[in-house]
Design a protein around this motif. Structure first.
Motif, PDB file in Angstrom:
ATOM      1  N   LYS A  41       0.882  -1.122   0.017  1.00  0.00           N
ATOM      2  CA  LYS A  41       0.048  -0.121   0.004  1.00  0.00           C
ATOM      3  C   LYS A  41       0.762   1.109   0.061  1.00  0.00           C
ATOM      4  N   ASP A  42       0.201   2.416  -0.356  1.00  0.00           N
ATOM      5  CA  ASP A  42       1.010   3.575  -0.411  1.00  0.00           C
ATOM      6  C   ASP A  42       1.199   4.054   0.967  1.00  0.00           C
ATOM      7  N   ILE A  43       2.228   4.764   1.296  1.00  0.00           N
ATOM      8  CA  ILE A  43       2.358   5.098   2.599  1.00  0.00           C
ATOM      9  C   ILE A  43       2.410   6.682   2.891  1.00  0.00           C
ATOM     10  N   GLU A  44       1.363   7.240   3.520  1.00  0.00           N
ATOM     11  CA  GLU A  44       1.351   8.605   3.590  1.00  0.00           C
ATOM     12  C   GLU A  44       1.930   9.204   4.944  1.00  0.00           C
ATOM     13  N   GLY A  45       2.506  10.592   4.778  1.00  0.00           N
ATOM     14  CA  GLY A  45       2.867  11.209   5.946  1.00  0.00           C
ATOM     15  C   GLY A  45       4.451  10.409   6.484  1.00  0.00           C
TER      16      GLY A  45
END
Length: 45
Positions: A41-45
């Motif tokens: 998954k994409d990681i945000e922050g």
């Protein structure tokens, strides 16, 4: 003597082309035509 030098020259050319072909096939970097697939998954922050 001349035949020996011709054989040595031909062998060195064949060896150098084989080394170059092997180096191309083991390049770890992707080519521009390669399709990259997302992993995880994409990681945000």
């Amino acid at each position: 003597m001349r035949n020996f030098l011709t054989i040595i020259a031909a062998a060195s050319i064949a060896l150098s082309s084989a080394i170059a072909a092997n180096a191309q096939s083991q390049n770890p970097l992707p080519k521009a035509s390669d399709v990259l697939v997302r992993y995880g998954k994409d990681i945000e922050g």
